[in-house]
Design a protein around this motif. Sequence first.
Motif, PDB file in Angstrom:
ATOM      1  N   ARG A 284       0.842  -1.179   0.000  1.00  0.00           N
ATOM      2  CA  ARG A 284       0.000   0.000   0.000  1.00  0.00           C
ATOM      3  C   ARG A 284       0.886   1.240   0.000  1.00  0.00           C
ATOM      4  N   SER A 285       0.425   2.234  -0.700  1.00  0.00           N
ATOM      5  CA  SER A 285       1.147   3.505  -0.737  1.00  0.00           C
ATOM      6  C   SER A 285       0.140   4.641  -0.828  1.00  0.00           C
ATOM      7  N   SER A 286       0.479   5.752  -0.206  1.00  0.00           N
ATOM      8  CA  SER A 286      -0.366   6.937  -0.243  1.00  0.00           C
ATOM      9  C   SER A 286       0.514   8.152  -0.072  1.00  0.00           C
ATOM     10  N   GLY A 287       0.004   9.285  -0.466  1.00  0.00           N
ATOM     11  CA  GLY A 287       0.786  10.509  -0.372  1.00  0.00           C
ATOM     12  C   GLY A 287      -0.092  11.723  -0.592  1.00  0.00           C
ATOM     13  N   ASN A 288       0.510  12.866  -0.509  1.00  0.00           N
ATOM     14  CA  ASN A 288      -0.178  14.131  -0.736  1.00  0.00           C
ATOM     15  C   ASN A 288       0.606  14.946  -1.752  1.00  0.00           C
ATOM     16  N   SER A 289      -0.101  15.615  -2.631  1.00  0.00           N
ATOM     17  CA  SER A 289       0.538  16.475  -3.624  1.00  0.00           C
ATOM     18  C   SER A 289      -0.166  17.825  -3.640  1.00  0.00           C
ATOM     19  N   LEU A 290       0.624  18.855  -3.785  1.00  0.00           N
ATOM     20  CA  LEU A 290       0.112  20.217  -3.835  1.00  0.00           C
ATOM     21  C   LEU A 290       0.749  20.936  -5.008  1.00  0.00           C
ATOM     22  N   THR A 291      -0.078  21.451  -5.885  1.00  0.00           N
ATOM     23  CA  THR A 291       0.366  22.258  -7.014  1.00  0.00           C
ATOM     24  C   THR A 291      -0.310  23.618  -6.914  1.00  0.00           C
ATOM     25  N   ALA A 292       0.495  24.672  -6.836  1.00  0.00           N
ATOM     26  CA  ALA A 292      -0.042  26.008  -6.637  1.00  0.00           C
ATOM     27  C   ALA A 292       0.430  26.927  -7.742  1.00  0.00           C
ATOM     28  N   ALA A 293      -0.414  27.879  -8.091  1.00  0.00           N
ATOM     29  CA  ALA A 293      -0.074  28.880  -9.101  1.00  0.00           C
ATOM     30  C   ALA A 293      -0.813  30.163  -8.752  1.00  0.00           C
ATOM     31  N   ASN A 294      -0.240  31.274  -9.177  1.00  0.00           N
ATOM     32  CA  ASN A 294      -0.811  32.579  -8.886  1.00  0.00           C
ATOM     33  C   ASN A 294      -0.663  33.446 -10.121  1.00  0.00           C
ATOM     34  N   ILE A 295      -1.762  34.090 -10.534  1.00  0.00           N
ATOM     35  CA  ILE A 295      -1.726  34.885 -11.758  1.00  0.00           C
ATOM     36  C   ILE A 295      -2.651  36.088 -11.584  1.00  0.00           C
ATOM     37  N   THR A 296      -2.274  37.188 -12.227  1.00  0.00           N
ATOM     38  CA  THR A 296      -3.072  38.412 -12.208  1.00  0.00           C
ATOM     39  C   THR A 296      -3.535  38.721 -13.619  1.00  0.00           C
ATOM     40  N   THR A 297      -4.801  39.077 -13.753  1.00  0.00           N
ATOM     41  CA  THR A 297      -5.368  39.364 -15.066  1.00  0.00           C
ATOM     42  C   THR A 297      -6.291  40.574 -14.974  1.00  0.00           C
ATOM     43  N   THR A 298      -6.598  41.134 -16.121  1.00  0.00           N
ATOM     44  CA  THR A 298      -7.516  42.260 -16.201  1.00  0.00           C
ATOM     45  C   THR A 298      -8.949  41.778 -16.041  1.00  0.00           C
ATOM     46  N   ASN A 299      -9.776  42.640 -15.513  1.00  0.00           N
ATOM     47  CA  ASN A 299     -11.175  42.305 -15.296  1.00  0.00           C
ATOM     48  C   ASN A 299     -11.829  41.807 -16.583  1.00  0.00           C
ATOM     49  N   ASN A 300     -12.468  40.639 -16.494  1.00  0.00           N
ATOM     50  CA  ASN A 300     -13.216  40.021 -17.592  1.00  0.00           C
ATOM     51  C   ASN A 300     -12.321  39.586 -18.754  1.00  0.00           C
ATOM     52  N   VAL A 301     -11.041  39.396 -18.495  1.00  0.00           N
ATOM     53  CA  VAL A 301     -10.107  38.896 -19.502  1.00  0.00           C
ATOM     54  C   VAL A 301      -9.618  37.524 -19.032  1.00  0.00           C
ATOM     55  N   PRO A 302      -9.687  36.499 -19.882  1.00  0.00           N
ATOM     56  CA  PRO A 302      -9.312  35.147 -19.443  1.00  0.00           C
ATOM     57  C   PRO A 302      -7.831  35.056 -19.089  1.00  0.00           C
TER      58      PRO A 302
END
Length: 372
Positions: free
Chosen positions: A212-230
Amino acid sequence: MGRIVGTIGCLCLLAGVASGQTVVPQFLRLKWVDCEVLAARFGGAQAPSSDELYDLRQRWVDHFAQTLARELPRDLQDVRPRWRYGSTITTVPREQVAMDEAGNLERFLPPGLDGPPIPVREQNALLVRGTPAAIDHLRELIQLLDVKPRMVNVDVRMVDAPSSQTDEWGIDFGKRIGDLIVGSRGNMPLAGPQARYRRDGLEAGIGWDRRRSSGNSLTAANITTTNNVPAVITTGRTLPYVTSRVTYDARGNRYVDTVIDAIFIGTELFVQPRINNDDTVTMLIRPTFIEASGTIIGPNGVVLPITQTVGAETRVTVRDGETIQLGGFERSLGEYNTRFEGALRAARTGMDSHPNLFVTPRIIRELGGQDR
């Protein structure tokens, strides 16, 4: 030639004066809005076609492929790369014009203009030609549209706790008859409880193992965009593989064309935030999970990867700084292997994964509390 053009221009100007409608060209410089986007909304620029959008992305992918090729072994550096962009997300401002925005302000153009505005990218301005009254009217309309956009910071965290379990058992036996040994080997697990029996040249063993094996993974990202722009946040890796194609010319000469292909494995998140009047944020969120699920051998012996894609799309409204959790994603893999129809060995492997996305939008405000 210059005198002829000047004479024609003077005649046109005199004709306009005689009719009481002087036609003059002017530059209307913009401060915040992209000139191409605004001109397209006034019907002055044609929206890019799907082929143009594909070529725009493909040029970026080709540049990335050439950069990656320099990291490959020397015998593969000179191989022609063939990478393909597989996403359908539109991100750059010019592509926004293709999203049903071209010409939607054309009916607001005042009478007296000699055609819709023409964008001048180098100066981020609109070139217009018409009567002074029409140009003044258009300038007032542009002032309503050319305002400083608000900004949104989007924080994304993907949390996963994958687990797997493998149950395996096997039987090995052997019987020595003179110089001949009859039996089987390699069915017993290498670890786990084992039992062996030996007597009169007969040897038998049985083993069982559970991992048996188990673990935890965390992937984080941060981005700034203009209002209503993808905005697009992509995390993952690119899996390259080499394929070959054999061709023959009219003389029967054989040529081998080697190509480097690649498949993206990872997570791609499309998010389009919109700030509402009460400072809540409505987000169109489109996560896509792409992972390798196995391989297949082609007719020419080339091992090709198999990928599976899981995606969803939702629209949510949250308060400024509030975190929304997107769950419901489940990945499960079951595999069962046997030897001699399960009489001597059997192995069962199961893997479960439940990724969750946490998205937090934050409105960016200027110093002094003035963010509009």
